[in-house]
Design a protein around this motif. Structure first.
Motif, PDB file in Angstrom:
ATOM      1  N   ALA A  70       0.849  -1.194   0.000  1.00  0.00           N
ATOM      2  CA  ALA A  70       0.000   0.000   0.000  1.00  0.00           C
ATOM      3  C   ALA A  70       0.881   1.240   0.000  1.00  0.00           C
ATOM      4  O   ALA A  70       1.689   1.432   0.915  1.00  0.00           O
ATOM      5  CB  ALA A  70      -0.921   0.004   1.216  1.00  0.00           C
ATOM      6  N   THR A  72       0.833   4.987   0.621  1.00  0.00           N
ATOM      7  CA  THR A  72      -0.044   5.931   1.318  1.00  0.00           C
ATOM      8  C   THR A  72       0.547   7.332   1.237  1.00  0.00           C
ATOM      9  O   THR A  72       1.733   7.531   1.493  1.00  0.00           O
ATOM     10  CB  THR A  72      -0.248   5.513   2.782  1.00  0.00           C
ATOM     11  OG1 THR A  72       0.978   5.636   3.509  1.00  0.00           O
ATOM     12  CG2 THR A  72      -0.746   4.075   2.868  1.00  0.00           C
ATOM     13  N   THR A  97      -3.600   5.140  -1.201  1.00  0.00           N
ATOM     14  CA  THR A  97      -4.380   5.629  -0.070  1.00  0.00           C
ATOM     15  C   THR A  97      -3.944   7.055   0.219  1.00  0.00           C
ATOM     16  O   THR A  97      -2.749   7.316   0.348  1.00  0.00           O
ATOM     17  CB  THR A  97      -4.151   4.744   1.172  1.00  0.00           C
ATOM     18  OG1 THR A  97      -4.569   3.410   0.869  1.00  0.00           O
ATOM     19  CG2 THR A  97      -4.932   5.263   2.366  1.00  0.00           C
ATOM     20  N   LEU A 187      -3.677   4.112  11.190  1.00  0.00           N
ATOM     21  CA  LEU A 187      -2.840   3.619  10.093  1.00  0.00           C
ATOM     22  C   LEU A 187      -1.454   4.234  10.178  1.00  0.00           C
ATOM     23  O   LEU A 187      -1.271   5.432   9.958  1.00  0.00           O
ATOM     24  CB  LEU A 187      -3.483   3.956   8.747  1.00  0.00           C
ATOM     25  CG  LEU A 187      -2.710   3.480   7.517  1.00  0.00           C
ATOM     26  CD1 LEU A 187      -2.541   1.963   7.516  1.00  0.00           C
ATOM     27  CD2 LEU A 187      -3.399   3.949   6.235  1.00  0.00           C
ATOM     28  N   TYR A 189       2.856   2.867   9.294  1.00  0.00           N
ATOM     29  CA  TYR A 189       3.563   2.351   8.118  1.00  0.00           C
ATOM     30  C   TYR A 189       4.849   1.686   8.577  1.00  0.00           C
ATOM     31  O   TYR A 189       5.343   1.919   9.681  1.00  0.00           O
ATOM     32  CB  TYR A 189       3.873   3.469   7.127  1.00  0.00           C
ATOM     33  CG  TYR A 189       4.437   4.732   7.748  1.00  0.00           C
ATOM     34  CD1 TYR A 189       5.805   4.884   7.946  1.00  0.00           C
ATOM     35  CD2 TYR A 189       3.592   5.775   8.135  1.00  0.00           C
ATOM     36  CE1 TYR A 189       6.320   6.037   8.522  1.00  0.00           C
ATOM     37  CE2 TYR A 189       4.092   6.934   8.715  1.00  0.00           C
ATOM     38  CZ  TYR A 189       5.460   7.058   8.905  1.00  0.00           C
ATOM     39  OH  TYR A 189       5.962   8.203   9.479  1.00  0.00           O
ATOM     40  N   VAL A 217       3.345  -1.083   4.100  1.00  0.00           N
ATOM     41  CA  VAL A 217       2.630   0.186   3.982  1.00  0.00           C
ATOM     42  C   VAL A 217       3.700   1.270   3.896  1.00  0.00           C
ATOM     43  O   VAL A 217       4.525   1.410   4.801  1.00  0.00           O
ATOM     44  CB  VAL A 217       1.702   0.434   5.182  1.00  0.00           C
ATOM     45  CG1 VAL A 217       1.036   1.808   5.069  1.00  0.00           C
ATOM     46  CG2 VAL A 217       0.648  -0.666   5.282  1.00  0.00           C
ATOM     47  N   THR A 248      -5.080   0.492   0.920  1.00  0.00           N
ATOM     48  CA  THR A 248      -4.897  -0.170   2.206  1.00  0.00           C
ATOM     49  C   THR A 248      -6.060  -1.106   2.510  1.00  0.00           C
ATOM     50  O   THR A 248      -5.864  -2.184   3.090  1.00  0.00           O
ATOM     51  CB  THR A 248      -4.746   0.879   3.314  1.00  0.00           C
ATOM     52  OG1 THR A 248      -3.689   1.780   2.983  1.00  0.00           O
ATOM     53  CG2 THR A 248      -4.420   0.215   4.646  1.00  0.00           C
TER      54      THR A 248
END
Length: 253
Positions: A70, A72, A97, A187, A189, A217, A248
């Motif tokens: 993901a 982000t 994301t 969230l 990472y 992430v 995500t």
């Protein structure tokens, strides 16, 4: 970057560092910012936060047994740069994301729907992007709820994720406030691109590719020239390694 009429993005907002680093100006093509022709249909209401029972309250990565990652993005900075990065991701078949700052949405309300129409996740990165872990409970709630209210007004939902500002992880107090507002998870990472330090596009690419693995992430930012320049190479290398860039929500589903 593609050729065309370039726009100088000027001085951009600092990322989630506590050092207040200022990004270098960005020049991008107007041709790069048009939404992809195959964007998903506009939903009546944006997705709401979900609880993932197998995941901790603070998520740093997804499952390590699937070739997905993901990417982000902290949503702040020049809107032209944001649209360029979204377009580059979509061109490569990637979905990302975006954790949006509420005051940024006040200035650029069209970007909330632009992000969702591209098939990306949209979440909350506080109202003013201040050091939230240093705040009182009331002030932290005002920051989280303020951004949530803007997301709800623009999309019908408070967004799918919450990420604290000016810190990679939330204090227990902030995590509790986020749950009260409606976000089951924080969230975080496991890969920091360090793009907000403006180290140059090759360094951003090396930092991401050197740390990424199944389920990672990755933290990136809108508003930085090095991120714009690095993203195509990052996506190409992810593809070469068989890693698919997904939202995500998809990473954890």
């Amino acid at each position: 970057m593609r050729s065309g009429v370039a726009l100088a993005a000027g001085t951009l907002a600092a990322g989630c560092s506590t050092t207040g680093v200022v990004a270098r100006p960005v020049a991008v093509s107007r041709a790069a910012v048009s939404p992809s022709a195959n964007l998903s249909a506009k939903p009546a209401t944006a997705p709401a936060p979900r609880r993932f029972p197998q995941q901790p309250a603070e998520i740093t990565h997804g499952p390590r047994d699937r070739p997905r990652v993901a990417l982000t993005f902290h949503g702040q900075g020049d809107p032209v740069v944001a649209k360029t990065l979204l377009g580059e991701a979509e061109k490569a078949g990637a979905r990302v994301t975006v954790l949006a700052v509420g005051s940024w949405l006040d200035e650029h309300p069209d970007l909330a729907r632009r992000i969702l129409d591209g098939g990306h996740d949209l979440g909350n990165h506080t109202l003013r992007h201040l050091a939230i872990n240093a705040m009182s409970e009331a002030d932290a709630e005002a920051e989280i709820r303020g951004c949530a209210d803007r997301l709800r007004r623009l999309t019908g939902s408070i967004g799918t994720w919450f990420r604290p500002s000016r810190t990679p992880t939330a204090s227990a107090l902030v995590a509790g406030v986020a749950r009260r507002v409606g976000y089951p998870h924080v969230l975080s990472y496991d890969v920091d691109s360090l793009d907000y330090t403006s180290p140059g596009a090759p360094a951003v690419t090396r930092q991401v590719i050197g740390g990424v693995r199944d389920g990672s992430v990755v933290s990136l930012h809108f508003g930085y020239a090095d991120t714009v320049a690095a993203l195509p190479a990052v996506l190409e290398e992810l593809g070469r390694r068989g890693l698919r860039a997904v939202t995500t929500t998809e990473l954890l589903s």
